[in-house]
Design an enzyme around this catalytic site. Sequence first.
Site, PDB file in Angstrom:
ATOM      1  N   ASN A 180      25.014 -27.449 -21.031  1.00 16.25           N
ATOM      2  CA  ASN A 180      24.297 -27.671 -22.277  1.00 16.25           C
ATOM      3  C   ASN A 180      25.290 -28.126 -23.342  1.00 16.25           C
ATOM      4  O   ASN A 180      26.200 -27.360 -23.670  1.00 16.25           O
ATOM      5  CB  ASN A 180      23.603 -26.377 -22.705  1.00 16.25           C
ATOM      6  CG  ASN A 180      22.650 -26.597 -23.869  1.00 16.25           C
ATOM      7  OD1 ASN A 180      22.465 -27.716 -24.315  1.00 16.25           O
ATOM      8  ND2 ASN A 180      22.073 -25.520 -24.358  1.00 16.25           N
TER       9      ASN A 180
ATOM     10  N   ASP B 136      34.877 -27.321 -23.174  1.00 17.35           N
ATOM     11  CA  ASP B 136      33.753 -26.371 -23.100  1.00 17.35           C
ATOM     12  C   ASP B 136      33.852 -25.537 -21.815  1.00 17.35           C
ATOM     13  O   ASP B 136      32.839 -25.275 -21.162  1.00 17.35           O
ATOM     14  CB  ASP B 136      32.400 -27.100 -23.205  1.00 17.35           C
ATOM     15  CG  ASP B 136      31.239 -26.132 -23.433  1.00 17.35           C
ATOM     16  OD1 ASP B 136      31.489 -24.944 -23.740  1.00 17.35           O
ATOM     17  OD2 ASP B 136      30.082 -26.559 -23.299  1.00 17.35           O
TER      18      ASP B 136
ATOM     19  N   ASN C 143      30.949 -16.402 -28.885  1.00 18.94           N
ATOM     20  CA  ASN C 143      29.688 -15.894 -28.314  1.00 18.94           C
ATOM     21  C   ASN C 143      29.956 -14.942 -27.149  1.00 18.94           C
ATOM     22  O   ASN C 143      29.574 -15.171 -26.011  1.00 18.94           O
ATOM     23  CB  ASN C 143      28.765 -17.050 -27.886  1.00 18.94           C
ATOM     24  CG  ASN C 143      29.401 -17.992 -26.882  1.00 18.94           C
ATOM     25  OD1 ASN C 143      30.628 -18.070 -26.779  1.00 18.94           O
ATOM     26  ND2 ASN C 143      28.591 -18.700 -26.136  1.00 18.94           N
TER      27      ASN C 143
ATOM     28  N   HIS D  80      35.623 -20.909 -23.527  1.00 16.78           N
ATOM     29  CA  HIS D  80      35.005 -19.582 -23.464  1.00 16.78           C
ATOM     30  C   HIS D  80      35.891 -18.687 -22.616  1.00 16.78           C
ATOM     31  O   HIS D  80      35.968 -18.853 -21.406  1.00 16.78           O
ATOM     32  CB  HIS D  80      33.598 -19.688 -22.862  1.00 16.78           C
ATOM     33  CG  HIS D  80      32.670 -20.512 -23.696  1.00 16.78           C
ATOM     34  ND1 HIS D  80      31.927 -19.968 -24.729  1.00 16.78           N
ATOM     35  CD2 HIS D  80      32.398 -21.832 -23.697  1.00 16.78           C
ATOM     36  CE1 HIS D  80      31.221 -20.935 -25.306  1.00 16.78           C
ATOM     37  NE2 HIS D  80      31.490 -22.076 -24.707  1.00 16.78           N
ATOM     38  N   LEU D  81      36.592 -17.765 -23.286  1.00 22.06           N
ATOM     39  CA  LEU D  81      37.460 -16.840 -22.547  1.00 22.06           C
ATOM     40  C   LEU D  81      36.687 -15.612 -22.069  1.00 22.06           C
ATOM     41  O   LEU D  81      37.200 -14.836 -21.269  1.00 22.06           O
ATOM     42  CB  LEU D  81      38.644 -16.399 -23.416  1.00 22.06           C
ATOM     43  CG  LEU D  81      39.713 -17.455 -23.700  1.00 22.06           C
ATOM     44  CD1 LEU D  81      40.798 -16.880 -24.603  1.00 22.06           C
ATOM     45  CD2 LEU D  81      40.330 -17.988 -22.403  1.00 22.06           C
TER      46      LEU D  81
ATOM     47  N   GLY E 218      26.645 -24.311 -17.893  1.00 21.49           N
ATOM     48  CA  GLY E 218      28.093 -24.361 -18.140  1.00 21.49           C
ATOM     49  C   GLY E 218      28.926 -24.490 -16.884  1.00 21.49           C
ATOM     50  O   GLY E 218      28.546 -24.046 -15.803  1.00 21.49           O
TER      51      GLY E 218
ATOM     52  N   HIS F 126      37.774 -25.999 -27.336  1.00 17.03           N
ATOM     53  CA  HIS F 126      36.450 -25.449 -26.987  1.00 17.03           C
ATOM     54  C   HIS F 126      36.510 -24.720 -25.638  1.00 17.03           C
ATOM     55  O   HIS F 126      36.294 -25.308 -24.581  1.00 17.03           O
ATOM     56  CB  HIS F 126      35.418 -26.580 -26.941  1.00 17.03           C
ATOM     57  CG  HIS F 126      34.000 -26.106 -26.919  1.00 17.03           C
ATOM     58  ND1 HIS F 126      32.948 -26.861 -27.378  1.00 17.03           N
ATOM     59  CD2 HIS F 126      33.445 -24.936 -26.496  1.00 17.03           C
ATOM     60  CE1 HIS F 126      31.820 -26.193 -27.244  1.00 17.03           C
ATOM     61  NE2 HIS F 126      32.096 -25.022 -26.699  1.00 17.03           N
TER      62      HIS F 126
ATOM     63  N   HIS G 276      31.355 -18.885 -15.134  1.00 14.85           N
ATOM     64  CA  HIS G 276      30.231 -18.016 -14.775  1.00 14.85           C
ATOM     65  C   HIS G 276      30.457 -17.436 -13.394  1.00 14.85           C
ATOM     66  O   HIS G 276      31.029 -18.092 -12.521  1.00 14.85           O
ATOM     67  CB  HIS G 276      28.911 -18.798 -14.756  1.00 14.85           C
ATOM     68  CG  HIS G 276      28.409 -19.171 -16.116  1.00 14.85           C
ATOM     69  ND1 HIS G 276      28.051 -18.228 -17.054  1.00 14.85           N
ATOM     70  CD2 HIS G 276      28.197 -20.369 -16.689  1.00 14.85           C
ATOM     71  CE1 HIS G 276      27.640 -18.851 -18.154  1.00 14.85           C
ATOM     72  NE2 HIS G 276      27.736 -20.155 -17.965  1.00 14.85           N
TER      73      HIS G 276
END
Length: 434
Positions: A282, A309, A96, A64-65, A328, A62, A313
Amino acid sequence: MSTLLIRNGRLLDPASRVDRVADLLVVGGRIRAIGTDLPAPEGAAVIDATGKVVAPGFIDVHVHLRVPGQEYKEDMRTGTAAAVRGGFVGVVCMPNTRPVVDSAPLVSYLVDLAAREGLCRVWPTGAITKGSKGEELAEIGEMYEAGACAITDDGRPVDRAETMRQAMIYASQFDLPVMDHCEDKSLSGSGCMHEGRVSSALGLKGIPSASEEVHVARNILLALETGARVHIQHLSSRRSVDLVRWGKALGARVTAEATPHHFTLTDQAVADMAYSTNTKMNPPLREEADRQAILEGIADGTIDVIATDHAPHHIDEKDVEYPLAAFGITGLETAVGLALDRLVRPGVISLEQLILLMSTRPAQLIRRTPPALTEGAEADITILDLDRTWTVRAEEMASKSKNSPFIGWTLTGAPHATVVGGRLRMLEMKVIAE
Ligand SMILES: [Zn+2]
């Protein structure tokens, strides 16, 4: 052809029933030999692993790249650098992005980009619905053919139960797991932290645990009906753990993950860290009883995998009032340290269980051959230093983003080296890009 000799480590691979102190020789991307006093071939790199644990390579399902489209937060190079620095040989990236990965060409784009710029293995997921809008199913079969390892609308969960049911029926044709971020948006609304005593005291709008649990229950019921493989992402509440336990007992093909932040922190951190937006994620950090239930779920196997996760950011998205901040935190570079310090050292789980949670089962979840410490296997290896005490520092992070609540924490236990396809990509927490 690169050659690597890992000397005198404790080789530990519970799935292959390997537990012995030995040398491990890697030639041309594969494990060539395991034995004692192996001679180093000419030109071989040698790692002294005395006192360290040599494990099958860790996989994070899980991540996010942020590619394509949000490279100011993270890109293929920095995201995979963070992964290998954290001890991971492979990551599963979420769709996403901008645009949403909802078609075969976008899956192929990521596979190609990872081959060119990635420092570890990258397995893309595809969206469940077009644009993750929750309406029309994406081209699931074509994305599968292009290399998608799962489907998920992570971040924008599928609201309509019938749409989810159709997605499960379709995904079952390829035995593709459906990963779901369980959240009923009508219940979570504009909440920004867990709804409870702390949110009331702080005057922040809460997200009730039920917003997660109703979707966990729904997905298990749909999994029972369709026979599909459903994976519950980052579960955070005690009832979610109970629901997964119940679903497994009923024979649902359900698996679940928990994150290091949910097994280490509670909503009290929002108060203790003075509204630091690095406590905003979240699903949110919940109560101590929830954290304890997650620890129990990890220990008894209800929770199958640990995943981060990892959600980088930019500082401008976090350096704002709490309700306005992005959800996040980053996780790739702290996960192994937190798991060793908070799960293995106190005896919540054994080292063997940790390896199942972070290597074997993550690979099984995405239907890849699990990394193994056996002759002939691909050389995907994570070496652990159980005794190293270190402090998490933002300036040492390989990720582009530094939004971690663990900065400043001192942990005992760290990833020591990462070998991806026979190539040494990290040693002593320093990334080796070439
Ligand atoms: Zn999520």
